[in-house]
Design an enzyme around this catalytic site. Structure first.
Site, PDB file in Angstrom:
ATOM      1  N   TYR A 106       0.894  -1.156   0.000  1.00 17.89           N
ATOM      2  CA  TYR A 106       0.000   0.000   0.000  1.00 17.89           C
ATOM      3  C   TYR A 106       0.931   1.204   0.000  1.00 17.89           C
ATOM      4  CZ  TYR A 106      -3.371  -3.341   2.062  1.00 17.89           C
ATOM      5  OH  TYR A 106      -4.165  -4.425   2.336  1.00 17.89           O
ATOM      6  N   CYS A 109       1.527   2.809   3.496  1.00 19.04           N
ATOM      7  CA  CYS A 109       1.836   1.921   4.627  1.00 19.04           C
ATOM      8  C   CYS A 109       3.250   2.179   5.146  1.00 19.04           C
ATOM      9  CB  CYS A 109       1.694   0.476   4.165  1.00 19.04           C
ATOM     10  SG  CYS A 109       2.471  -0.742   5.247  1.00 19.04           S
ATOM     11  N   PHE A 111       5.173   0.282   7.005  1.00 17.43           N
ATOM     12  CA  PHE A 111       6.020  -0.903   6.900  1.00 17.43           C
ATOM     13  C   PHE A 111       6.507  -1.088   5.460  1.00 17.43           C
ATOM     14  CE2 PHE A 111       3.186  -1.759  10.525  1.00 17.43           C
ATOM     15  CZ  PHE A 111       4.149  -1.891  11.518  1.00 17.43           C
ATOM     16  N   CYS A 112       5.643  -0.779   4.494  1.00 20.44           N
ATOM     17  CA  CYS A 112       6.055  -0.821   3.091  1.00 20.44           C
ATOM     18  C   CYS A 112       7.102   0.256   2.824  1.00 20.44           C
ATOM     19  CB  CYS A 112       4.857  -0.621   2.180  1.00 20.44           C
ATOM     20  SG  CYS A 112       3.554  -1.871   2.376  1.00 20.44           S
TER      21      CYS A 112
END
Length: 331
Positions: A106, A109, A111-112
């Site tokens: 995403y 996001c 974490f991305c």
């Protein structure tokens, strides 16, 4: 690509002087919450270039601008002789760089973005597949249904920290024992990011309805949504996350969202202990983790407040400079 924060500020100073709730199923709500935990665009890596272009395109006297440019070039030349703050990416040896890297993500996001900060800094080319958070049709092939997922030369890697550990062993030749040592300062702060810093973000991003709508305006503009999904996600998602953020405050014992964010930022600055990065003269994996998870909120209201009220801004700017341009390639 090499950069120098001293040169950038000198150039800027010289030129400036010359210029004078809807009803949703629990499953859909859960997916909305997953994509909505995070807020805005990636770092503004072209800020100085845009500023410079606007200056040249302005209605100011050409002579004044020319004088400013000339003075700036002299300043840059002088600063080059003395500046020690030259930052560069750290590409690994070509023989260990993966041939095919695909990130399922995403856009907003954290974490991305943590994985992307690693890939960008080490100049590892990667393709991106934007996942629709409602249907997740792009990752139907995977038993693991969360993002990020990174496929490296056909091998699937899951979970942001595990992805970075595994990729670090491949391209940085880091030993697993070194990267996972409990006594390792780098490991300690990477875990602080996952276990503490990320939990502070949502209560700040969705603190007010206006801030929630600001976040979802970006999410729907950059996410993989159909035309009709955009409006549903923006307004229903913003309303849902406004209330979810209140529950997260209680879960993580947060009484004042902004105070918690400022405290976390100051905690990180203290950890730097006067160094440019936690890694010393260049970033380590902890620097990249903090930068990655903060990058989605940096230009939201919460991120602007954080930079205005804490000392983290200088470090963040250094990280923007050293991470540099994305190594993302078109799929």
């Amino acid at each position: 690509m090499r950069r120098a924060s001293t040169l950038t500020s000198a150039l800027s100073r010289t030129l400036t002087a010359a210029h004078g709730g809807g009803s949703k199923s629990p499953a859909v709500q859960h997916r909305l919450i997953q994509v909505a935990l995070y807020g805005s665009s990636t770092g503004n890596s072209h800020a100085h270039q845009r500023w410079f272009s606007r200056l040249l395109d302005s209605g100011s006297s050409g002579k004044v601008v020319s004088l400013g440019v000339a003075g700036a070039l002299v300043t840059v030349a002088a600063a080059t002789s003395f500046s020690q703050e030259v930052y560069a990416k750290e590409p690994p040896p070509p023989e260990v760089v993966p041939k095919d890297v695909v990130l399922y993500q995403y856009e907003a996001c954290p974490f991305c973005n943590k994985v992307k900060a690693f890939l960008d800094y080490y100049d590892i080319p990667y393709k991106v597949v934007e996942v629709n958070p409602l249907s997740k049709k792009e990752i139907k092939w995977s038993d693991y249904k969360k993002v990020p997922i990174l496929v490296v030369d056909g091998e699937q890697l899951n979970d942001s920290s595990a992805i970075i550990d595994k990729l670090g062993q491949k391209v940085l030749l880091k030993k697993e024992a070194d990267s996972n040592s409990e006594d390792n300062e780098e490991t300690k702060w990477r875990r602080w990011v996952d276990n503490h810093l990320v939990h502070i973000l949502s209560p700040n991003i969705y603190r007010k309805t206006s801030e929630a709508l600001e976040s979802f305006d970006y999410i729907t503009s950059n996410g993989n949504f159909s035309f009709t999904e955009k409006y549903t996600v923006k307004y229903a998602g913003a309303a849902a996350m406004y209330f979810v953020s209140k529950k997260l405050k209680k879960k993580y014992n947060i009484t004042d969202e902004r105070a918690a964010l400022y405290e976390a930022a100051e905690t990180w600055v203290e950890a730097l202990n006067g160094h440019e990065f936690l890694g010393g003269s260049k970033p380590n994996l902890a620097d990249l983790a903090v930068f990655g998870v903060l990058r989605p909120i940096r230009y939201l209201r919460s991120g602007r407040d954080m930079v205005e009220h804490t000392r983290i801004g200088e470090w963040y700017t250094r990280m923007e400079n050293v991470v540099g341009e994305p190594s993302r390639i078109k799929a």
